[in-house]
Design a protein around this motif. Sequence first.
Motif, short mmCIF file in Angstrom:
data_model
loop_
_atom_site.label_atom_id
_atom_site.label_comp_id
_atom_site.label_asym_id
_atom_site.label_seq_id
_atom_site.Cartn_x
_atom_site.Cartn_y
_atom_site.Cartn_z
N PHE A 173 0.92 -1.16 0.02
CA PHE A 173 0.11 -0.05 -0.03
C PHE A 173 0.76 1.37 0.08
CE2 PHE A 173 -3.19 2.91 1.91
CZ PHE A 173 -4.25 2.88 0.99
N GLY A 174 2.14 1.24 -0.64
CA GLY A 174 3.12 2.28 -0.63
C GLY A 174 3.57 2.83 0.55
N ARG A 175 3.49 1.96 1.66
CA ARG A 175 3.94 2.39 2.96
C ARG A 175 5.28 1.92 3.21
NH1 ARG A 175 -1.92 2.96 5.72
NH2 ARG A 175 -2.35 5.26 4.86
N ARG A 176 6.02 1.22 2.30
CA ARG A 176 7.25 0.35 2.37
C ARG A 176 8.16 1.28 1.61
NH1 ARG A 176 6.32 -5.57 0.98
NH2 ARG A 176 5.82 -4.79 -1.04
N HIS A 177 9.31 1.53 2.09
CA HIS A 177 10.34 2.22 1.40
C HIS A 177 11.10 1.53 0.31
CE1 HIS A 177 13.36 5.58 0.39
NE2 HIS A 177 14.13 4.55 0.58
N ILE A 178 11.05 2.02 -0.92
CA ILE A 178 11.60 1.27 -1.98
C ILE A 178 12.82 2.01 -2.40
CG2 ILE A 178 11.39 0.63 -4.51
CD1 ILE A 178 9.30 -0.85 -2.45
N VAL A 179 13.99 1.52 -2.56
CA VAL A 179 15.13 1.90 -3.05
C VAL A 179 15.34 2.18 -4.62
CG1 VAL A 179 17.90 1.76 -2.92
CG2 VAL A 179 16.61 0.98 -0.84
N ALA A 180 15.42 3.41 -4.87
CA ALA A 180 15.41 3.48 -6.31
C ALA A 180 16.08 4.96 -6.52
CB ALA A 180 14.13 3.55 -6.88
N ASN A 181 16.76 5.32 -7.51
CA ASN A 181 17.43 6.61 -7.69
C ASN A 181 16.40 7.76 -8.00
OD1 ASN A 181 17.20 7.06 -10.77
ND2 ASN A 181 18.65 5.39 -10.69
N PRO A 182 16.71 9.06 -8.07
CA PRO A 182 15.69 10.12 -7.90
C PRO A 182 15.02 10.06 -9.68
CG PRO A 182 17.43 10.88 -6.79
CD PRO A 182 17.87 9.55 -7.37
N THR A 183 15.90 9.67 -10.39
CA THR A 183 15.27 10.02 -11.82
C THR A 183 14.41 8.82 -12.06
OG1 THR A 183 17.43 10.81 -12.75
CG2 THR A 183 15.93 9.65 -14.43
N GLU A 184 14.30 7.66 -11.56
CA GLU A 184 13.51 6.52 -11.58
C GLU A 184 12.27 6.88 -10.84
OE1 GLU A 184 13.27 1.88 -10.50
OE2 GLU A 184 14.94 2.79 -10.31
N LEU A 185 12.47 7.57 -9.59
CA LEU A 185 11.16 7.70 -8.88
C LEU A 185 10.35 8.83 -9.55
CD1 LEU A 185 12.60 7.51 -5.23
CD2 LEU A 185 11.13 5.86 -6.49
N THR A 186 11.03 9.97 -10.07
CA THR A 186 10.30 11.03 -10.96
C THR A 186 9.68 10.45 -12.24
OG1 THR A 186 12.16 12.41 -10.26
CG2 THR A 186 10.72 13.35 -12.01
N ASN A 187 10.27 9.32 -12.78
CA ASN A 187 9.58 8.76 -13.91
C ASN A 187 8.30 8.25 -13.52
OD1 ASN A 187 11.36 10.01 -15.84
ND2 ASN A 187 12.66 8.12 -16.00
N ASP A 188 8.28 7.49 -12.51
CA ASP A 188 7.28 6.64 -12.09
C ASP A 188 6.04 7.54 -11.56
OD1 ASP A 188 8.64 4.18 -11.92
OD2 ASP A 188 9.02 3.96 -9.71
N CYS A 189 6.51 8.71 -10.97
CA CYS A 189 5.41 9.79 -10.65
C CYS A 189 4.76 10.56 -12.18
CB CYS A 189 6.05 10.85 -9.98
SG CYS A 189 6.66 10.68 -8.14
#
Length: 257
Positions: free
Chosen positions: A75-91
């Motif tokens: 439910f999105g309440r666990r921390h996922i290790v990913a770099n800022p670019t990957e996370l921004t693309n997911d957003c």
Amino acid sequence: MKTEVDLNSDMGECFGPWVIGDGVDDKIMELISSCNIAAGFHASDPNIMRHSVENALKQGVAIGVHPSFRDLVGFGRRHIVANPTELTNDCLYQMGALQAFLHLLGGHLHHFKPHGSLYIHASKDRDFSYALISTLHKYDPNLPVYCMENTQTHAVAQELKHPFVREFYGDRDYGDDGQLVMVRRARAYTPEEVAQKVLQACEQGSVKSVSGKTIAVDFDSVCIHSDTPGALALIHATRKLLEEKGIKIQKPKIHKS
């Protein structure tokens, strides 16, 4: 002393036949002034997203996207290790999904608010906040990001002169540092407890931390989560008390820098 405040809640966080919280999104939508619609990475699916957009438009509620870590199981309440670019693309991916329904149904995207652990990650990690907000600024320089005061998200938005809305949480506990105490599952609150907490924040600009210390807070919007047990009663009691005290519920003031 506030005379007006935004009241927001997360919407559309079920998945297929699975219902989270009390399944009362439609009734909550009648009581709030802005909503944050899940876009598939922590909850929701295309049918729920479309229904949430239709309901928000019907009630005149400002619509924001509520992107998350790629974490349906947690439910999105666990921390996922990913770099800022990957996370921004997911957003961006999640925002594009919601934008399709908004375009089809004649709405527009009012704001951007990360969900759960992604919200906390952005609040603490300058590199991710910078990557995210600089990208949002290129995408739409007028799209505000919801955040808490004195976080990296807030600082970077100010630095990049990107619009923002500051939040207060009625159904979460605060640490002595003024930041949220992150939990996997929220504890039960009484409607009176949440309503009085929000009233104190609006009238006195303060909240009591988990250690009992009184700390200063400032904000433009109050969030009460739709998946918190008894959410409908919490939101109803809070709105009723604020209005009795002369505090109007309306869409938020947006800071430009």
